[in-house]
Scaffold this motif. Structure first.
Motif, short mmCIF file in Angstrom:
data_model
loop_
_atom_site.label_atom_id
_atom_site.label_comp_id
_atom_site.label_asym_id
_atom_site.label_seq_id
_atom_site.Cartn_x
_atom_site.Cartn_y
_atom_site.Cartn_z
N GLN A 156 -0.73 11.58 0.59
CA GLN A 156 -0.10 11.93 -0.70
C GLN A 156 -0.04 13.45 -0.87
OE1 GLN A 156 -1.91 7.96 -2.80
NE2 GLN A 156 -1.92 9.81 -4.02
N GLU A 159 0.84 -1.20 0.00
CA GLU A 159 0.00 0.00 0.00
C GLU A 159 0.88 1.26 0.00
OE1 GLU A 159 -2.35 0.32 3.54
OE2 GLU A 159 -3.78 1.71 2.62
N LEU A 160 1.92 1.23 0.84
CA LEU A 160 2.83 2.37 0.91
C LEU A 160 3.57 2.56 -0.42
CD1 LEU A 160 4.26 1.88 4.51
CD2 LEU A 160 2.78 3.74 3.72
N GLU A 161 3.96 1.45 -1.00
CA GLU A 161 4.69 1.52 -2.28
C GLU A 161 3.81 2.14 -3.36
OE1 GLU A 161 8.20 1.44 -3.91
OE2 GLU A 161 7.87 0.63 -1.90
N PHE A 211 9.77 9.62 3.01
CA PHE A 211 8.47 8.97 2.86
C PHE A 211 8.43 7.68 3.69
CE2 PHE A 211 5.55 6.00 0.94
CZ PHE A 211 4.40 6.76 0.74
N ALA A 264 2.32 6.98 -6.60
CA ALA A 264 1.37 8.03 -6.98
C ALA A 264 1.97 9.42 -6.71
CB ALA A 264 0.08 7.86 -6.19
N ILE A 265 2.66 9.56 -5.57
CA ILE A 265 3.25 10.87 -5.24
C ILE A 265 4.37 11.19 -6.24
CG2 ILE A 265 4.56 12.16 -3.52
CD1 ILE A 265 3.16 10.32 -1.42
N MET A 317 1.33 4.21 -2.82
CA MET A 317 1.17 5.65 -2.52
C MET A 317 2.41 6.42 -2.98
SD MET A 317 -0.44 5.37 1.28
CE MET A 317 -0.07 7.04 1.71
N LEU A 318 3.59 5.85 -2.70
CA LEU A 318 4.82 6.54 -3.11
C LEU A 318 4.86 6.70 -4.63
CD1 LEU A 318 7.59 7.75 -2.42
CD2 LEU A 318 8.55 5.45 -2.59
#
Lengths: 279, 197
Positions: free
Chosen positions: B49, A58-60, B23, A65-66, A62-63
């Motif tokens: 985000q 999930e974090l990957e 992050f 997407a950012i 999100m990263l």
């Protein structure tokens, strides 16, 4: 011993008032509440009453997407909103004040010689302070410390009402021929001319500029309203130093309406967006 | 290991890997914090985000002597407030219980635990925002009061008072809503050996 160590003990069901715990509690009323009643509150607030940690996938995601968002941060618009905050505010303030300064440099209003100086200085100072304050808060970065809750609405209300109040009080003077126009048959044409001048010279350009300078692109209604208020006051500022008419109806119709039209337009759009988002 | 501030300085200088390190260090904490407060997990992810996007946009504002963690927490809290203003939605207090607590616990115990968790969440949700934010950062995230003060834009004394009042109010709320007869009651679960001497 600090709060974190106390919390760690409480999470391990250790609420004993050992000397080092006692020493901390003397200066920390918050932890004293957690330790009271044999640590019952601490147990109630155990970590499993809150959502679990995110999964690595999930974090990957999100990263990713950012990083995609950041990769799209290209071009002059991105460069403008990434400028350091003092520069962004300085640019907006310059655009708000420059037209009025230019008008003064070219002689200013025809009745300047007879206009009461103290009244002129007070009005200009109020316009400048409120406009700069509104633009500074409108462009405030998200990491900035919170301002008192009523300050933003107060600035918006001041920007909307101040020109009305100035139009409603007795005329500054009636001692110059240029100041006597703006009533009767002249009311609408001259008011429209001032309205258009104020709207198109500083107000709309400043509103558009602040949208680009705002790192959120005016997605926040309050920030957008602050910038619109500043633009309305910038219009009133140039009219104050350029338009010699002192007729109250002219000031109300031609000058004061600019801020309220801008704020109402932004407010209407913002409320419609909020309404749609909440549905 | 590089400090947050060294990583931020490296990112400002163009090191994209430093952004990833920041992050990795703070996204889980922000996500956890926001999940407690907003209406859905998707909203919480969007806000995290957004917080990191704003960190990127504001990177040229970063000055020596600033601290990254309060910066990020403040951005996330402000983004959340703006989200509430825009959508009017807050975390419901009647959410389904979180995932099961673990193996070896009977389903009836899980049910009781879920009910208690719900009750605690409801009590937390009923606190004024300024007290709730401070408690979440102090208890759940383990931030020191000085950093919490930076993050919420208040002085340390004011933050300590908010925490004290918030905890006090939580204790009262949980006492008021507790059922002394229930075996899973959070305020009746004290083990005999747990208490103060």
């Amino acid at each position: 011993m600090d709060c974190r160590e106390i919390h760690e003990r409480l999470r391990n069901h250790d609420a004993r008032a050992l000397p080092d715990v006692q020493a901390h509690l003397v200066g920390c009323a918050a932890c004293a509440q957690l330790v009271a009643d044999e640590g019952a509150l601490a147990r109630a607030l155990a970590p499993d009453v809150v959502p679990h940690d995110a999964a690595p996938a999930e974090l990957e995601s999100m990263l990713g997407a950012i990083q995609g968002d950041i990769a799209r941060e290209q071009g002059w618009q991105a460069r403008v909103r990434e400028l350091p905050t003092p520069i962004r505010i300085g640019i907006a303030a310059s655009v708000a004040l420059l037209p009025a300064l230019l008008a003064l440099a070219f002689g200013g209003r025809a009745d300047m010689g007879v206009y009461p100086l103290a009244r002129m200085l007070l009005i200009v100072a109020l316009f400048v302070v409120i406009a700069i304050g509104a633009v500074a808060l409108g462009l405030q970065p998200l990491y900035a410390r919170a301002v008192p809750p009523g300050l933003r609405p107060a600035l918006i209300l001041a920007a909307v009402w101040l020109p009305f109040i100035l139009g409603a009080i007795p005329a500054a003077h009636l001692d110059h021929p240029a100041s006597l126009a703006g009533g009767g048959a002249d009311l609408v044409p001259r008011a429209l001319r001032c309205f258009a001048f104020g709207m198109f010279i500083p107000a709309i350009p400043l509103t558009i500029l602040t949208r680009f300078l705002d790192r959120d692109g005016h997605a926040s209604l309050v920030r957008a309203l602050l910038c619109a208020s500043a633009a309305g006051l910038a219009a009133n500022l140039i009219l104050q130093v350029d338009c010699p008419i002192t007729h109250p109806l002219h000031l109300l119709l031609g000058h004061a309406t600019i801020a309220i039209v801008l704020v109402a337009a932004y407010g209407g759009v913002g409320l419609a967006r909020t309404f749609l988002a909440q549905r | 290991m590089q400090t947050d501030e060294e990583l931020m300085a490296a990112y400002v200088a163009g090191d994209a890997g430093a952004f990833r390190a920041l992050f990795d260090r703070y996204a889980p904490m922000l996500l956890r914090m926001l999940r407690r407060q907003v209406a859905s997990d998707a909203d919480a992810r969007d806000l995290v985000q957004l917080a990191f996007l704003h960190l990127h946009r504001a990177r040229l504002d970063f000055r020596e002597g600033s601290r990254v963690r309060p910066w990020l927490v403040t951005i996330a809290l402000n983004a959340k407030r703006e989200h509430f203003r825009r959508t009017g939605r807050r975390r419901e207090t009647t959410l389904e219980p979180e995932r099961a607590r673990g193996e070896g616990i009977s389903s009836s115990d899980q049910l009781v635990a879920g009910e208690e968790a719900k009750r605690v969440r409801a009590a937390l949700a009923s606190l004024p925002d300024n007290q709730r934010e401070v408690i979440e950062l102090h208890w759940f995230e383990g931030l020191p009061f000085a950093e919490i003060a930076d993050a919420v834009g208040a002085n340390v004394s004011a933050v300590k008072v908010r925490a004290h009042r918030g905890y006090e109010r939580l204790r009262m709320l949980l006492k008021e809503t507790s059922n002394p007869g229930a075996s899973g009651n959070v305020l009746a679960m004290a083990e005999p050996g747990d208490g103060l001497p």
